[in-house]
Design an enzyme around this catalytic site. Structure first.
Site, PDB file in Angstrom:
ATOM      1  N   TYR A  83       0.842  -1.207   0.000  1.00  0.00           N
ATOM      2  CA  TYR A  83       0.000   0.000   0.000  1.00  0.00           C
ATOM      3  C   TYR A  83       0.876   1.256   0.000  1.00  0.00           C
ATOM      4  O   TYR A  83       0.580   2.231  -0.688  1.00  0.00           O
ATOM      5  CB  TYR A  83      -0.919   0.015   1.232  1.00  0.00           C
ATOM      6  CG  TYR A  83      -1.919   1.145   1.169  1.00  0.00           C
ATOM      7  CD1 TYR A  83      -3.169   0.953   0.580  1.00  0.00           C
ATOM      8  CD2 TYR A  83      -1.599   2.414   1.648  1.00  0.00           C
ATOM      9  CE1 TYR A  83      -4.079   1.991   0.472  1.00  0.00           C
ATOM     10  CE2 TYR A  83      -2.505   3.468   1.548  1.00  0.00           C
ATOM     11  CZ  TYR A  83      -3.751   3.254   0.962  1.00  0.00           C
ATOM     12  OH  TYR A  83      -4.635   4.277   0.849  1.00  0.00           O
ATOM     13  N   PHE A 135      -8.614  21.949 -23.985  1.00  0.00           N
ATOM     14  CA  PHE A 135      -8.870  20.518 -24.107  1.00  0.00           C
ATOM     15  C   PHE A 135     -10.027  20.199 -23.172  1.00  0.00           C
ATOM     16  O   PHE A 135     -10.154  20.770 -22.088  1.00  0.00           O
ATOM     17  CB  PHE A 135      -7.641  19.659 -23.795  1.00  0.00           C
ATOM     18  CG  PHE A 135      -7.963  18.210 -24.026  1.00  0.00           C
ATOM     19  CD1 PHE A 135      -8.137  17.744 -25.316  1.00  0.00           C
ATOM     20  CD2 PHE A 135      -8.197  17.339 -22.972  1.00  0.00           C
ATOM     21  CE1 PHE A 135      -8.532  16.431 -25.560  1.00  0.00           C
ATOM     22  CE2 PHE A 135      -8.586  16.019 -23.205  1.00  0.00           C
ATOM     23  CZ  PHE A 135      -8.749  15.559 -24.504  1.00  0.00           C
ATOM     24  N   THR A 136     -10.861  19.242 -23.573  1.00  0.00           N
ATOM     25  CA  THR A 136     -12.132  18.968 -22.898  1.00  0.00           C
ATOM     26  C   THR A 136     -11.985  18.801 -21.377  1.00  0.00           C
ATOM     27  O   THR A 136     -12.544  19.575 -20.598  1.00  0.00           O
ATOM     28  CB  THR A 136     -12.767  17.710 -23.514  1.00  0.00           C
ATOM     29  OG1 THR A 136     -11.800  16.661 -23.501  1.00  0.00           O
ATOM     30  CG2 THR A 136     -13.214  17.964 -24.941  1.00  0.00           C
ATOM     31  N   LYS A 269      -0.902   7.983 -23.258  1.00  0.00           N
ATOM     32  CA  LYS A 269      -0.562   8.347 -24.645  1.00  0.00           C
ATOM     33  C   LYS A 269       0.942   8.118 -24.864  1.00  0.00           C
ATOM     34  O   LYS A 269       1.388   6.984 -24.947  1.00  0.00           O
ATOM     35  CB  LYS A 269      -0.957   9.803 -24.918  1.00  0.00           C
ATOM     36  CG  LYS A 269      -2.456   9.996 -25.144  1.00  0.00           C
ATOM     37  CD  LYS A 269      -3.249  10.105 -23.893  1.00  0.00           C
ATOM     38  CE  LYS A 269      -4.619  10.688 -24.093  1.00  0.00           C
ATOM     39  NZ  LYS A 269      -5.398  10.721 -22.858  1.00  0.00           N
ATOM     40  N   PHE A 460     -19.749  14.838 -25.059  1.00  0.00           N
ATOM     41  CA  PHE A 460     -19.386  13.996 -26.211  1.00  0.00           C
ATOM     42  C   PHE A 460     -19.277  12.520 -25.830  1.00  0.00           C
ATOM     43  O   PHE A 460     -19.470  11.645 -26.659  1.00  0.00           O
ATOM     44  CB  PHE A 460     -18.063  14.469 -26.839  1.00  0.00           C
ATOM     45  CG  PHE A 460     -16.899  14.477 -25.888  1.00  0.00           C
ATOM     46  CD1 PHE A 460     -16.659  15.554 -25.061  1.00  0.00           C
ATOM     47  CD2 PHE A 460     -16.044  13.390 -25.813  1.00  0.00           C
ATOM     48  CE1 PHE A 460     -15.594  15.544 -24.168  1.00  0.00           C
ATOM     49  CE2 PHE A 460     -14.976  13.375 -24.935  1.00  0.00           C
ATOM     50  CZ  PHE A 460     -14.755  14.459 -24.101  1.00  0.00           C
TER      51      PHE A 460
HETATM   52  N1  PM9 Z   1      -7.292  12.552 -24.207  1.00  0.00           N
HETATM   53  C1  PM9 Z   1      -8.111  11.563 -26.180  1.00  0.00           C
HETATM   54  O1  PM9 Z   1      -8.727  10.656 -26.729  1.00  0.00           O
HETATM   55  C2  PM9 Z   1      -8.875  10.674 -23.921  1.00  0.00           C
HETATM   56  C3  PM9 Z   1     -10.343  10.762 -24.114  1.00  0.00           C
HETATM   57  S1  PM9 Z   1     -11.056  12.305 -24.605  1.00  0.00           S
HETATM   58  C4  PM9 Z   1     -11.091  13.178 -23.109  1.00  0.00           C
HETATM   59  O2  PM9 Z   1      -7.478  12.424 -26.812  1.00  0.00           O
HETATM   60  C5  PM9 Z   1      -4.762  15.768 -23.223  1.00  0.00           C
HETATM   61  C6  PM9 Z   1      -4.039  16.579 -24.230  1.00  0.00           C
HETATM   62  C7  PM9 Z   1      -5.490  14.657 -23.588  1.00  0.00           C
HETATM   63  C8  PM9 Z   1      -6.202  13.920 -22.606  1.00  0.00           C
HETATM   64  C9  PM9 Z   1      -7.017  12.824 -22.949  1.00  0.00           C
HETATM   65  C10 PM9 Z   1      -6.115  14.345 -21.265  1.00  0.00           C
HETATM   66  C11 PM9 Z   1      -6.836  13.614 -20.174  1.00  0.00           C
HETATM   67  C12 PM9 Z   1      -5.372  15.438 -20.939  1.00  0.00           C
HETATM   68  N2  PM9 Z   1      -4.713  16.131 -21.919  1.00  0.00           N
HETATM   69  O3  PM9 Z   1      -7.850  10.695 -20.506  1.00  0.00           O
HETATM   70  O4  PM9 Z   1      -7.681  11.494 -18.171  1.00  0.00           O
HETATM   71  O5  PM9 Z   1      -5.508  14.307 -24.875  1.00  0.00           O
HETATM   72  O6  PM9 Z   1      -5.841  10.167 -19.115  1.00  0.00           O
HETATM   73  O7  PM9 Z   1      -6.188  12.444 -19.895  1.00  0.00           O
HETATM   74  C13 PM9 Z   1      -8.067  11.621 -24.742  1.00  0.00           C
HETATM   75  P1  PM9 Z   1      -6.958  11.124 -19.388  1.00  0.00           P
END
Ligand code: PM9
Length: 468
Positions: A83, A135-136, A269, A460
């Site tokens: 842990y 970004f969303t 990513k 979305f």
């Molecule tokens: N990006 C993408 O498909 C995941 C789903 S859409 C919200 O591009 C950036 C530049 C991203 C991103 C996720 C996140 C959030 C932060 N910054 O999905 O929470 O492209 O790991 O990261 C998506 P997490």
């Protein structure tokens, strides 16, 4: 240089290939047109609501969908599931410190966990958060923390056909104007993303990052980086920016981070893992606040929502992601697909970005208005044609203005074909391109969609549609 360009050269064909070979395969299901029609209708014409069993080639996202290496899978077996104080955390911490150069590391379950922490720690209610395009999830966390996002990206980023080599750059004049208007105290920090996802995976130049740092130093404003696809950004700097051709991608990443005060990361990513994230910081007071908050939302500060084995795979993934050969092949594959589409004059965002091909749905369907949801429509049509899954990045993703409640109308209305890392072959890319061409060929008879269900946050993901 892409394979298509290489093949076109007079002096003979010299192709590149990926710097890996395939050791294990995962069968995928072929579907019939009738299967897809039924599945899409059940999914409310939203590709996020499809079951992956109903998908043939999955280009929804490059997030958590990459193939791990044999070394990463071996790392999974070395998970220390204590842990507290797991040895895998210390490997992860060292990998971030070595490759990104920050002093302190807080692990999180994925990117938005880190976005939540930095937003809560660094934003005071009513402060502006200028950024190079929204970004969303990033903007939502900034807004939930009481911040007001302000777009300060260069205008070229909002034009799908502008060939600026660094369309992710911050417009320093726009930023200066905001500082003059609200004062440095009215700004929480600069939210700098590299590359810029919603602009088409477009990079930020090193010169811009350096100039941004100088401007922010003069005003005492901090710069926090969304490092989610920084390795891809570094490849573009190496390729395009004078003075960087002889530097490694790893050296470029480190210099870039040096102009910032910290970074949040969706490790799903660039970092080549299926789950994970981190927040890295240089200032001890900010780190201590984030390390305290992580125990509220994610888990103890030595796992942050990840299993020990996940942290080990991530530490190895960070190291692998910095390889020049890896990133050249990754971006080369994206370009291969984009150049096939360009040959058929199919409208895409240009220059071709790092992680995806973005179809320009406005130019694809000029007869549809934005409230016909052209990018959502295009994603649906592509799925119906071949079972290829893509994602809307237009009016649906942009959501509603929290002050007025109206739709936001982004200039870019895009459908994203996102390429997972180390997963698909050139033959898959051919199949995808041919399907886009088939959908393009009957574009004139395509009708739009109407939204019949809209959730409050990040619509979305879960909105539902019907044919108009
Ligand atoms: N990006 C993408 O498909 C995941 C789903 S859409 C919200 O591009 C950036 C530049 C991203 C991103 C996720 C996140 C959030 C932060 N910054 O999905 O929470 O492209 O790991 O990261 C998506 P997490």
């Amino acid at each position: 240089m892409s394979n298509l360009q290489t093949m076109g050269q007079q002096h003979g064909r010299r192709s590149w290939a990926e710097p890996w070979k395939i050791k294990m395969v995962e069968p995928i299901k072929m579907t019939s047109a009738d299967d897809r029609k039924r599945a899409l209708s059940e999914a409310g014409y939203n590709t996020f609501l499809l079951r992956s069993d109903d998908v043939y080639i999955d280009l929804l996202t490059d997030s958590g969908t990459s193939a791990m290496s044999d070394r990463q899978w071996a790392g999974i077996m070395l998970g220390d599931e204590a842990y507290a104080g797991s040895r895998n955390f210390y490997h992860l911490e060292a990998a971030v410190q070595t490759h990104y150069g920050y002093r302190f590391v807080v692990p999180t379950h994925q990117g938005r966990g880190a976005e939540n922490l930095i937003s809560q720690v660094a934003i005071k209610r009513g402060q502006y958060v200028p950024g190079n395009m929204y970004f969303t999830t990033t903007r939502l966390h900034q807004e939930l923390a009481g911040g007001i996002f302000a777009d300060v990206i260069i205008d070229a980023a909002h034009d799908s056909q502008d060939l600026h080599p660094f369309k992710g750059d911050v417009d320093l004049d726009k930023l200066r104007a905001l500082i003059d208007k609200v004062g440095a105290d009215g700004i929480a920090y600069i939210s700098l993303a590299a590359t810029v996802n919603m602009a088409g995976g477009q990079p930020v130049s090193m010169a811009n990052a350096r100039a941004l740092r100088e401007l922010c130093n003069r005003h005492g404003i901090r710069v926090y980086l969304d490092a989610t696809r920084l390795v891809e950004n570094a490849y573009f700097i190496q390729e395009r920016e004078p003075g960087y051709a002889d530097k490694t991608v790893s050296e470029i990443v480190k210099e870039f981070c040096g102009y910032t005060d910290g970074a949040w990361m969706s490790a799903k990513k660039d970092n080549l893992v299926n789950i994970g994230g981190w927040l890295a910081l240089n200032h001890e007071d900010v780190f201590e606040a984030a390390r305290n908050l992580v125990v509220v939302y994610e888990g103890l500060h030595t796992y942050g929502g990840m299993a020990g084995r996940d942290m080990e795979a991530l530490a190895i993934g960070i190291e692998e992601s910095m390889s020049d050969d890896h990133i050249r092949a990754r971006i080369g594959q994206v370009r291969y697909l984009g150049e096939l589409l360009e040959q058929w004059s199919i409208p895409i965002v240009r220059p071709i970005g790092g992680h995806a091909i973005f179809l320009d749905a406005r130019r694809f369907y000029p007869h549809l208005t934005q409230t016909d949801f052209p990018a959502q429509t295009l994603a649906a049509e592509l799925y119906l044609d071949s079972g290829v899954r893509s994602m809307e990045r237009g009016i649906v993703s942009a959501g509603r203005d929290p002050a007025t409640g109206d739709h936001r109308f982004p200039k870019l209305e895009l459908t994203r074909l996102t390429i997972p890392r180390r997963v698909y072959t050139q033959a898959h890319m051919d199949v995808v391109a041919e399907s886009v061409k088939a959908v393009y060929d009957h574009r004139d008879s395509t009708r739009g969609l109407r939204m019949v269900y809209e959730p409050q946050y990040l619509r979305f993901f879960q909105a539902r549609f019907e044919p108009a």
